[in-house]
Design an enzyme around this catalytic site. Sequence first.
Site, PDB file in Angstrom:
ATOM      1  N   ARG A  12      24.887  60.463  65.159  1.00  0.00           N
ATOM      2  CA  ARG A  12      25.070  60.211  63.729  1.00  0.00           C
ATOM      3  C   ARG A  12      26.373  60.827  63.230  1.00  0.00           C
ATOM      4  NH1 ARG A  12      26.116  62.862  59.010  1.00  0.00           N
ATOM      5  NH2 ARG A  12      24.768  64.561  59.743  1.00  0.00           N
ATOM      6  N   ASP A  13      26.429  62.140  63.159  1.00  0.00           N
ATOM      7  CA  ASP A  13      27.588  62.806  62.569  1.00  0.00           C
ATOM      8  C   ASP A  13      28.841  62.590  63.402  1.00  0.00           C
ATOM      9  OD1 ASP A  13      28.964  64.311  60.726  1.00  0.00           O
ATOM     10  OD2 ASP A  13      28.273  66.233  61.443  1.00  0.00           O
ATOM     11  N   HIS A 209      23.981  73.975  60.132  1.00  0.00           N
ATOM     12  CA  HIS A 209      24.863  72.909  60.609  1.00  0.00           C
ATOM     13  C   HIS A 209      26.284  73.447  60.454  1.00  0.00           C
ATOM     14  CE1 HIS A 209      26.162  68.621  61.122  1.00  0.00           C
ATOM     15  NE2 HIS A 209      27.213  69.094  60.455  1.00  0.00           N
ATOM     16  N   HIS A 211      30.492  73.821  61.687  1.00  0.00           N
ATOM     17  CA  HIS A 211      31.662  73.158  62.247  1.00  0.00           C
ATOM     18  C   HIS A 211      32.602  74.195  62.848  1.00  0.00           C
ATOM     19  CE1 HIS A 211      31.494  68.962  60.187  1.00  0.00           C
ATOM     20  NE2 HIS A 211      30.286  69.406  60.455  1.00  0.00           N
ATOM     21  N   CYS A 242      33.226  64.955  58.725  1.00  0.00           N
ATOM     22  CA  CYS A 242      32.719  64.289  57.525  1.00  0.00           C
ATOM     23  C   CYS A 242      33.795  63.355  57.001  1.00  0.00           C
ATOM     24  CB  CYS A 242      32.331  65.303  56.447  1.00  0.00           C
ATOM     25  SG  CYS A 242      31.775  64.514  54.911  1.00  0.00           S
ATOM     26  N   ASN A 251      32.604  69.359  64.642  1.00  0.00           N
ATOM     27  CA  ASN A 251      31.264  69.871  64.904  1.00  0.00           C
ATOM     28  C   ASN A 251      31.315  70.818  66.094  1.00  0.00           C
ATOM     29  OD1 ASN A 251      29.164  68.526  63.161  1.00  0.00           O
ATOM     30  ND2 ASN A 251      30.211  66.712  63.911  1.00  0.00           N
TER      31      ASN A 251
END
Length: 306
Positions: A12-13, A209, A211, A242, A251
């Site tokens: 996803r990300d 979450h 980065h 993002c 990430n």
Amino acid sequence: MTRILISEVGPRDGLQSIDRVMPLAAKQAWIAAEAAAGVREIEVGSLVPAALLPQMADTEALIALARTIPGLTVTVLVPNRRGAERAIRAGTHKLSMPFSMSETHSLKNVRKDHAAVLAEIAAVAALVADQPAETRPYFEVGLATAFGCTIEGPVSEDAVERLAVATLEAGAAEVGLSDTTGYADPAAVRRLVRRVRRAVGDDRLNTLHLHNTRGLGLANVVAGLEEGITTFDASLGGLGGCPWAPGASGNIVTEDLAFMLAAMGCDTGIDLPALLAVRSIVADALPGEPLYGFTPDAGLPLGFAA
């Protein structure tokens, strides 16, 4: 031995942040291989309009595949009630909804101010509550840009605490803290985790979450571990960032995170050689796409035993 959950968010990300669309078969192979390596939770996609993110157009097909894998928690990002309805129909186990602590970022990301997002959270929570107990998905809200925003700048910790409480009052089961823009440092992680947990309870904040935008990703994980955090999002090869936060790439790398946790004596349930082998699936499907990570390049130390 401390049990830690690594939640893989690359499908996803990671993939939403690159222009190319990975073929469905490659995504399916990636998810199946990571699960076989012992990854117990995978965010397989995002249920947003395909016109906005064509990379996510096959998310329902990925949910169907992932649900056939024993022991795997299938997670999907949903921006609103409509996305949650689709996710529930598809049978996802866990809904993750983003809520930007920077109102500027929220308006850019989902075109809603804070009041409107809280109303949407309440609508999703009501929908989830209406589901039969045996199929009811878990509903978590990720407090995005909790440590800072590339558009707005610093984000008030007072605001993060207040909005975390409001999120749970609106019906979410849990909140997570997201360093969407790579602004966090270990001291900030410790401070904000303590503050939010004091406000909402230790059992309502378990996830970070993070980065690695400025090279502090794993240091921030250690800070989170020291505060009792038990779930960390990561992306294979460090894919992603993002698309609505300029410069917020990076990430944390699943392979490096899994190695560090194993070296520290934490139990992730992951077979490291098998995890490292998954990287070739992504590399073959996205030729030329940069993949990051020190452990994949250096290999496991001689005699290393997880």
